[in-house]
Scaffold this active site. Structure first.
Site, PDB file in Angstrom:
ATOM      1  N   GLY A  13       0.623  -0.927  -0.108  1.00 38.44           N
ATOM      2  CA  GLY A  13      -0.554   0.044  -0.234  1.00 38.44           C
ATOM      3  C   GLY A  13       1.170   0.878   0.036  1.00 38.44           C
ATOM      4  O   GLY A  13       0.523   2.229   0.672  1.00 38.44           O
ATOM      5  N   ARG A  16       0.465   5.607  -2.290  1.00 32.35           N
ATOM      6  CA  ARG A  16      -0.040   7.195  -1.600  1.00 32.35           C
ATOM      7  C   ARG A  16       0.278   6.752   0.252  1.00 32.35           C
ATOM      8  O   ARG A  16      -0.039   5.724   0.471  1.00 32.35           O
ATOM      9  CB  ARG A  16      -1.029   7.211  -1.785  1.00 32.35           C
ATOM     10  CG  ARG A  16      -2.359   6.601  -1.352  1.00 32.35           C
ATOM     11  CD  ARG A  16      -3.015   6.686  -2.636  1.00 32.35           C
ATOM     12  NE  ARG A  16      -4.530   5.244  -2.559  1.00 32.35           N
ATOM     13  CZ  ARG A  16      -5.425   5.298  -1.667  1.00 32.35           C
ATOM     14  NH1 ARG A  16      -6.114   6.282  -1.179  1.00 32.35           N
ATOM     15  NH2 ARG A  16      -6.520   4.112  -1.707  1.00 32.35           N
ATOM     16  N   ASN A  91       1.237  -2.678   5.954  1.00 33.14           N
ATOM     17  CA  ASN A  91       0.950  -0.940   5.735  1.00 33.14           C
ATOM     18  C   ASN A  91      -0.428  -0.879   4.742  1.00 33.14           C
ATOM     19  O   ASN A  91      -1.087  -0.473   5.880  1.00 33.14           O
ATOM     20  CB  ASN A  91       2.181   0.028   5.071  1.00 33.14           C
ATOM     21  CG  ASN A  91       1.533   1.238   4.985  1.00 33.14           C
ATOM     22  OD1 ASN A  91       0.723   1.987   5.809  1.00 33.14           O
ATOM     23  ND2 ASN A  91       0.649   1.473   3.999  1.00 33.14           N
ATOM     24  N   SER A 144      -2.379   1.076  14.376  1.00 36.83           N
ATOM     25  CA  SER A 144      -3.130   2.310  14.503  1.00 36.83           C
ATOM     26  C   SER A 144      -3.146   3.144  16.098  1.00 36.83           C
ATOM     27  O   SER A 144      -3.642   1.916  17.025  1.00 36.83           O
ATOM     28  CB  SER A 144      -4.633   1.910  14.645  1.00 36.83           C
ATOM     29  OG  SER A 144      -5.069   3.505  14.518  1.00 36.83           O
ATOM     30  N   TYR A 157     -13.046  -1.162  12.331  1.00 30.01           N
ATOM     31  CA  TYR A 157     -11.078  -1.499  12.284  1.00 30.01           C
ATOM     32  C   TYR A 157     -10.870  -1.470  13.799  1.00 30.01           C
ATOM     33  O   TYR A 157      -9.553  -2.143  13.288  1.00 30.01           O
ATOM     34  CB  TYR A 157     -11.470   0.249  11.843  1.00 30.01           C
ATOM     35  CG  TYR A 157     -10.463   0.725  11.396  1.00 30.01           C
ATOM     36  CD1 TYR A 157      -9.524   0.425   9.897  1.00 30.01           C
ATOM     37  CD2 TYR A 157      -9.769   1.079  12.436  1.00 30.01           C
ATOM     38  CE1 TYR A 157      -8.403   1.132   9.905  1.00 30.01           C
ATOM     39  CE2 TYR A 157      -8.237   2.236  11.749  1.00 30.01           C
ATOM     40  CZ  TYR A 157      -7.678   2.210  11.073  1.00 30.01           C
ATOM     41  OH  TYR A 157      -5.970   2.507  10.643  1.00 30.01           O
ATOM     42  N   LYS A 161      -7.164  -2.956  14.024  1.00 27.75           N
ATOM     43  CA  LYS A 161      -5.842  -3.057  14.169  1.00 27.75           C
ATOM     44  C   LYS A 161      -5.033  -3.559  16.061  1.00 27.75           C
ATOM     45  O   LYS A 161      -3.628  -3.880  15.600  1.00 27.75           O
ATOM     46  CB  LYS A 161      -5.932  -1.675  14.303  1.00 27.75           C
ATOM     47  CG  LYS A 161      -6.090  -1.025  13.031  1.00 27.75           C
ATOM     48  CD  LYS A 161      -4.692  -0.926  12.523  1.00 27.75           C
ATOM     49  CE  LYS A 161      -4.995  -0.790  10.837  1.00 27.75           C
ATOM     50  NZ  LYS A 161      -3.735  -0.806  10.131  1.00 27.75           N
ATOM     51  N   ILE A 190      -2.960  10.498  10.836  1.00 26.01           N
ATOM     52  CA  ILE A 190      -1.933  11.154   9.785  1.00 26.01           C
ATOM     53  C   ILE A 190      -2.756  11.693   8.739  1.00 26.01           C
ATOM     54  O   ILE A 190      -3.501  11.249   8.127  1.00 26.01           O
ATOM     55  CB  ILE A 190      -1.694   9.622   9.299  1.00 26.01           C
ATOM     56  CG1 ILE A 190      -1.040   9.617  10.290  1.00 26.01           C
ATOM     57  CG2 ILE A 190      -0.251  10.267   7.832  1.00 26.01           C
ATOM     58  CD1 ILE A 190       0.321   9.713  11.518  1.00 26.01           C
TER      59      ILE A 190
HETATM   60  P1  NDP Z   1      -4.708   5.767   2.632  1.00 25.61           P
HETATM   61  O1  NDP Z   1      -6.017   4.918   1.770  1.00 25.61           O
HETATM   62  O2  NDP Z   1      -4.266   6.504   1.986  1.00 25.61           O
HETATM   63  O3  NDP Z   1      -4.100   4.590   1.562  1.00 25.61           O
HETATM   64  C1  NDP Z   1      -3.843   2.766   1.574  1.00 25.61           C
HETATM   65  C2  NDP Z   1      -3.072   1.663   1.230  1.00 25.61           C
HETATM   66  O4  NDP Z   1      -3.230   0.589   0.792  1.00 25.61           O
HETATM   67  C3  NDP Z   1      -2.902   2.205  -0.100  1.00 25.61           C
HETATM   68  O5  NDP Z   1      -1.733   2.426  -1.267  1.00 25.61           O
HETATM   69  C4  NDP Z   1      -4.226   1.123  -1.466  1.00 25.61           C
HETATM   70  O6  NDP Z   1      -3.734   1.190  -2.701  1.00 25.61           O
HETATM   71  C5  NDP Z   1      -3.586  -0.250  -0.388  1.00 25.61           C
HETATM   72  N1  NDP Z   1      -4.710  -1.127  -0.361  1.00 25.61           N
HETATM   73  C6  NDP Z   1      -6.231  -2.007   0.050  1.00 25.61           C
HETATM   74  N2  NDP Z   1      -6.366  -2.077   0.479  1.00 25.61           N
HETATM   75  C7  NDP Z   1      -5.801  -2.662  -0.555  1.00 25.61           C
HETATM   76  C8  NDP Z   1      -5.030  -3.678  -0.819  1.00 25.61           C
HETATM   77  N3  NDP Z   1      -5.989  -5.905  -0.977  1.00 25.61           N
HETATM   78  N4  NDP Z   1      -4.046  -4.912  -1.602  1.00 25.61           N
HETATM   79  C9  NDP Z   1      -2.423  -3.672  -1.317  1.00 25.61           C
HETATM   80  N5  NDP Z   1      -3.286  -3.115  -0.747  1.00 25.61           N
HETATM   81  C10 NDP Z   1      -4.085  -2.075  -0.308  1.00 25.61           C
HETATM   82  O7  NDP Z   1      -4.326   4.811   3.555  1.00 25.61           O
HETATM   83  P2  NDP Z   1      -3.121   5.421   5.018  1.00 25.61           P
HETATM   84  O8  NDP Z   1      -2.323   5.190   3.868  1.00 25.61           O
HETATM   85  O9  NDP Z   1      -3.732   6.429   5.622  1.00 25.61           O
HETATM   86  O10 NDP Z   1      -3.505   4.433   6.169  1.00 25.61           O
HETATM   87  C11 NDP Z   1      -2.334   3.804   5.662  1.00 25.61           C
HETATM   88  C12 NDP Z   1      -1.746   2.258   6.911  1.00 25.61           C
HETATM   89  O11 NDP Z   1      -1.240   3.204   8.031  1.00 25.61           O
HETATM   90  C13 NDP Z   1      -3.791   1.446   7.278  1.00 25.61           C
HETATM   91  O12 NDP Z   1      -3.353   0.329   7.467  1.00 25.61           O
HETATM   92  C14 NDP Z   1      -4.142   2.708   8.087  1.00 25.61           C
HETATM   93  O13 NDP Z   1      -4.862   1.620   8.752  1.00 25.61           O
HETATM   94  C15 NDP Z   1      -3.025   2.718   8.942  1.00 25.61           C
HETATM   95  N6  NDP Z   1      -2.945   4.038   9.610  1.00 25.61           N
HETATM   96  C16 NDP Z   1      -3.759   5.103   8.886  1.00 25.61           C
HETATM   97  C17 NDP Z   1      -4.209   6.492   9.923  1.00 25.61           C
HETATM   98  C18 NDP Z   1      -4.141   7.381   9.623  1.00 25.61           C
HETATM   99  O14 NDP Z   1      -4.753   8.747  10.439  1.00 25.61           O
HETATM  100  N7  NDP Z   1      -4.305   7.938   7.932  1.00 25.61           N
HETATM  101  C19 NDP Z   1      -3.880   6.544  10.985  1.00 25.61           C
HETATM  102  C20 NDP Z   1      -3.567   5.057  11.720  1.00 25.61           C
HETATM  103  C21 NDP Z   1      -3.113   4.196  10.909  1.00 25.61           C
HETATM  104  P3  NDP Z   1      -4.480   1.493  -3.823  1.00 25.61           P
HETATM  105  O15 NDP Z   1      -4.282   2.557  -3.936  1.00 25.61           O
HETATM  106  O16 NDP Z   1      -4.819   0.770  -4.712  1.00 25.61           O
HETATM  107  O17 NDP Z   1      -6.636   1.545  -3.075  1.00 25.61           O
END
Ligand code: NDP
Length: 252
Positions: A13, A16, A91, A144, A157, A161, A190
């Site tokens: 992931g 982005r 991630n 998280s 969720y 986590k 974040i």
């Molecule tokens: P985003 O929604 O910005 O990005 C999610 C990423 O996960 C994307 O790259 C997406 O790919 C990928 N993804 C989702 N499903 C799949 C799958 N089945 N196979 C492969 N890739 C997948 O999320 P964040 O960057 O905010 O979150 C990243 C991690 O951090 C997550 O685990 C989230 O739970 C955790 N987190 C985030 C927080 C926050 O405040 N943002 C706080 C705490 C934890 P695609 O673009 O192809 O959909």
């Protein structure tokens, strides 16, 4: 010499958001990086290009972390390209909203499939590869603070986590003797696409900021910097740890 020169990392992931922040932070330290996401899009291409501009090597491999065949392929292609695997960052994640009374069974399963089963499948193949190499390794699970304290309205969720963080502790014990450390990073709020909806609502944004003692939201590079620390050779005595990076949210 950069601190991760010669290392190879896969970050799921990472086209982005936080994953991209981690991929870039590792690359800045000289690591060769496999960028992954579910879709192959402009963001994936741009992330690879950004990393190459830093002078590091990077490739993109598309894989759905919930599909075993994709995960096996991800590891195989990464190793074929770079010859080995040193660091794997779990991630990829999604956030499905709902309380236990409003969530459907399908919602629950979708949440668990990506956030928890995905971590299991990726860890399975990443650790198998590291064991084969017999030179240790680093597994980093992105949990998280929602796995540590309750957040209303996102029950599946939170449960997923909590599982991600606990799985890191369990795996740390299974592979400690092989020099493979397994740790979790638990981010606070974040700024990414995942939190955009919350930030767009002025009242929610205010509440989130008031609950973050340092007075700002986290950026993907804040998590990237924490991942670099856990990935270093010097961190070999740090395992089964849960590194909270939340601007003080859970310290209150
Ligand atoms: P985003 O929604 O910005 O990005 C999610 C990423 O996960 C994307 O790259 C997406 O790919 C990928 N993804 C989702 N499903 C799949 C799958 N089945 N196979 C492969 N890739 C997948 O999320 P964040 O960057 O905010 O979150 C990243 C991690 O951090 C997550 O685990 C989230 O739970 C955790 N987190 C985030 C927080 C926050 O405040 N943002 C706080 C705490 C934890 P695609 O673009 O192809 O959909």
């Amino acid at each position: 010499m950069k601190r991760l020169e010669g290392k190879v990392a896969v970050v799921t992931g990472s086209n982005r958001g936080i994953g991209k922040g981690i991929a870039i932070a590792l690359a800045k330290e000289g690591c060769r990086v496999v960028v992954n996401s579910y879709r192959e899009d402009e963001e994936a291409k741009n992330t690879v290009e950004e990393i190459k501009k830093l002078g590091a090597e990077a490739i993109f491999i598309k894989a759905n972390v919930t599909r075993e065949i994709d995960v096996r392929d991800l590891i195989e292609k990464a190793v074929k390209k770079f010859g080995k695997l040193d660091i794997f960052v779990n991630n990829a994640g999604i956030l499905v909203s709902g309380t236990v009374t409003t969530l459907t069974e399908k919602d629950w399963d979708r949440q668990m499939e990506v956030n928890l089963k995905g971590v299991f499948l990726c860890s399975k193949y990443a650790v198998q590869q590291m064991l084969k190499q017999d030179k240790g390794g680093r597994i980093i699970n992105i949990g998280s603070i929602a796995g540590l304290v309750g957040f209303p309205g996102i029950s599946a969720y939170c449960a997923s986590k909590g599982g991600v963080t606990e799985l890191a502790r369990e795996m740390a014990l299974d592979y400690a003797k092989h020099g493979i450390t397994v740790n979790a990073i638990d981010p606070g709020v974040i700024v990414t696409d995942m939190t955009k909806g919350m930030m767009d609502d002025a009242a929610t944004k205010k509440m989130l900021l008031e609950n973050t003692p340092v007075g700002r939201f986290g950026q993907p590079e804040d998590i990237g910097n924490a991942a670099v620390f856990l990935a270093l050779d010097e961190s070999s005595f740090v395992t089964g740890h849960n590194l909270v990076v939340d601007g003080g949210w859970t310290a209150r």
